[in-house]
Design a protein around this motif. Structure first.
Motif: not given
Length: 624
Positions: A309-311, A359-360, A364-369, A372-374
């Protein structure tokens, strides 16, 4: 070296003249038209070409240049002024094998021939495809550097490559024949569509160091398409080609595939040599055994998801960099599932745990993303840190080993003992660390047969006894040390025909006694017994004196020490050369102890499988 072996199968391979002398019985079997011998077919003509070279040299001679430069003697010459002959090598018409002269063309002076040689050297050292010489850009570059240079065709460079390859094989054969004992290693490498068997020889050079050379790289197909007998035959063919006879091989180190292990057991029966599993393979198995527990396995799977996810280049990576600032580093992914790869991933996650968690939460709070990885649970983060703490000292140890050009099997017990100490459970270890340590240690005891290394003479134990750094056998009890030295005495006595020193010229002659006619005819048992007793006493004397040598630094070069002390210990010095050339890994250390241990790049630039062996041989065996 594995990363430089570019084994790839051509989608439309060239038709080789070898097929003039072979016929296909079925897709997996070919038959020699000369002697009617059937051979396994693995997709390339290398094995058939070697068969013709060994069994039918007159066919090779008549075939001339078109049969892969297969003459017994090869000569490289500078250069041919006639430009009309620059793209083809001269052929021989005689039925008797003659040295073949392959000119280094490229113009009318020696400097041009040197350019041709340099181009071939560049191709072999960097593992480039021969097709590079036909490239427009490459030709333009050469024109800028050397406007008068006339570049030969790719076909010419192919002939020149094969000529150098055959010349190298001849040199290596001569080098091997000069040795009393050599060690072998066999392992498979994985290409894009098939696998290849790599066979290496290890010997003590005239400079008193261990040198490792590739004997061959042969395609062997997929595991389901081959048997132990197929691998055995390939190994025996190579031993025959290099005239490596029974009794010359001290040990064969191999990887852990089922058919390989079975083939090495068959080789032991055929050649009376000791098979040993690669330390790098066994260590990976031991450490990986601790990852099978559901909680640890689940943590590693979740960690792989976060690492992916963080690549780099993703919005998640950009967010992580904002939080980490100067402490940011790329999150390593586990792409091979080798223990070193898993360890590196866990280290990169553990270092940035707080930044990853922050960062996670932001993402989570960004509607455009989306998606989101757990994050890992607290228990999983604890497991990640436990993996790092347990494996860190082991990773440092193998990193040191990977930097070495050669790691002798004589150091195996000392290395394993060092790792054992790092796996000792401490009172304040949390449950996760305790489980990891106990599992890995138990697996090491079983896989490496640690108790057997102490209780009975093994190849690695005898090698350790002959290594000045480990000769005290400090991990053994006094009784075990005595037994090992007795075994060492028996072994070196069996080699007395090769190692028996010359009698001193000034030695007193034995007292002569009058013999009866029958005694003179049949010989005397007592005389034979006296000779054996003298030899036994000589060996015992050397072992006793060697045992009482002063304590030596672990930094000394054992082979150089034996060279300097050979006059004092002639019998033991000969035995040491046979045992100290045995590696503890099948592949070179930098490959055997890393995540690249059993893989090679699948994007090989060379599409012709018949040329792969030539490239790999010349690339690795530069010292020839």
């Amino acid at each position: 070296m594995l990363n430089s072996i570019q084994c790839i199968m051509a989608s439309s391979p060239k038709v080789s003249i070898v097929w003039k002398y072979f016929a296909k019985v079925n897709p997996k079997i070919t038959k020699c038209k000369v002697c009617q011998q059937e051979m396994r077919f693995y997709g390339s003509t290398t094995g058939m070409r070697h068969h013709l070279e060994r069994k039918h040299p007159y066919v090779v001679a008549m075939a001339g240049d078109t049969l892969s430069a297969s003459h017994a003697d090869v000569v490289l010459a500078y250069p041919v002024a006639d430009s009309e002959s620059s793209n083809t090598a001269p052929s021989t018409s005689s039925a008797v094998p003659l040295p073949r002269v392959l000119p280094l063309v490229g113009g009318g002076d020696q400097n041009m021939g040197a350019v041709t040689e340099a181009i071939l050297s560049c191709i072999t050292r960097d593992m480039l495809s021969l097709s590079i010489v036909d490239g427009v850009g490459f030709k333009e570059l050469l024109h800028v550097l050397k406007p008068t240079y006339q570049i030969p065709s790719m076909k010419y460079f192919e002939d020149l490559l094969r000529t150098k390859y055959m010349s190298g094989r001849t040199k290596l054969k001569t080098l091997i024949q000069d040795k009393e004992t050599v060690a072998l290693s066999c392992y498979t490498v994985v290409g894009a569509t098939s696998e290849a068997l790599v066979i290496m020889v290890h010997l003590v050079s005239s400079e008193h160091s261990v040198q490792s050379y590739i004997l061959s790289v042969s395609e062997i197909g997929e595991p389901d398409d081959r048997s132990a007998e197929d691998i055995l035959q390939l190994v025996l063919d190579n031993l025959s080609e290099y005239d490596i006879d029974e009794g010359m091989i001290s040990a064969v180190v191999h990887d852990d595939s089922k058919e390989m292990a079975e083939a090495m057991d068959l080789l032991k029966q055929a050649m009376n040599c000791d098979p040993m599993k690669c330390m790098g393979v066994l260590l990976n198995e031991c450490i990986s055994s601790a990852f099978v527990f559901p909680d640890i396995d689940g943590t590693i799977i979740a960690a792989r998801s976060i690492a992916s996810y963080f690549k780099p280049g993703t919005p998640a990576a950009a967010e992580l960099e904002k939080h980490a600032g100067q402490q940011y580093s790329i999150v390593q992914e586990d792409l091979t599932h080798h223990w070193t790869s898993i360890f590196e991933m866990c280290v990169s996650l553990a270092k940035q745990q707080q930044f990853i968690s922050a960062a996670i939460e932001v993402l989570k709070k960004d509607d455009e993303v989306k998606d989101v990885c757990l994050n890992l649970t607290d228990q999983q983060w604890e497991t990640i840190h436990a993996i790092v703490k347990v494996l860190m000292p082991l990773a440092r140890a193998v990193n040191v080993l990977a930097q070495e050009k050669f790691v002798s099997v004589s150091s195996l017990r000392a290395i394993l003992r060092s790792m054992e100490k790092k796996l000792e459970v401490e009172d304040d270890d949390p449950a996760s660390m305790r489980k990891l340590k106990e599992t890995i240690h138990a697996s090491m005891k079983e896989s490496f047969q640690l108790e057997a290394l102490l209780e009975k003479p093994t190849t690695s134990t005898i090698a350790a006894a002959l290594d000045p750094r480990h000769r005290t056998l400090k991990y053994h009890t006094p009784e075990q040390q005595r037994q090992m030295r007795n075994s060492l005495g028996h072994i070196v006595e069996s080699q007395r025909q090769q190692t028996e020193p010359e009698e001193m010229e000034d030695a007193a002659p034995p007292t002569k006694r009058r013999k009866s006619g029958m005694t003179d005819l049949l010989g005397s048992d007592s005389e034979d017994s006296d000779d054996e007793s003298k030899q036994h006493n000589r060996v015992e004397t050397e072992i006793q004196a060697y045992t009482h040598e002063k304590v030596m630094s672990k930094e000394i070069d054992p082979l150089e020490w034996w060279h300097q002390n050979e006059s004092r210990y002639p019998i033991l010095a000969s035995a040491a050369r046979g045992y100290l050339c045995i590696p503890c890994t099948a592949a070179l250390p930098r490959d055997a102890f890393t995540k690249n241990q059993s893989t090679i790049k699948s994007d090989s630039p060379e599409p012709n499988p018949d040329l792969v062996e030539c490239l790999v041989f010349l690339n690795h065996n530069k010292k020839l």
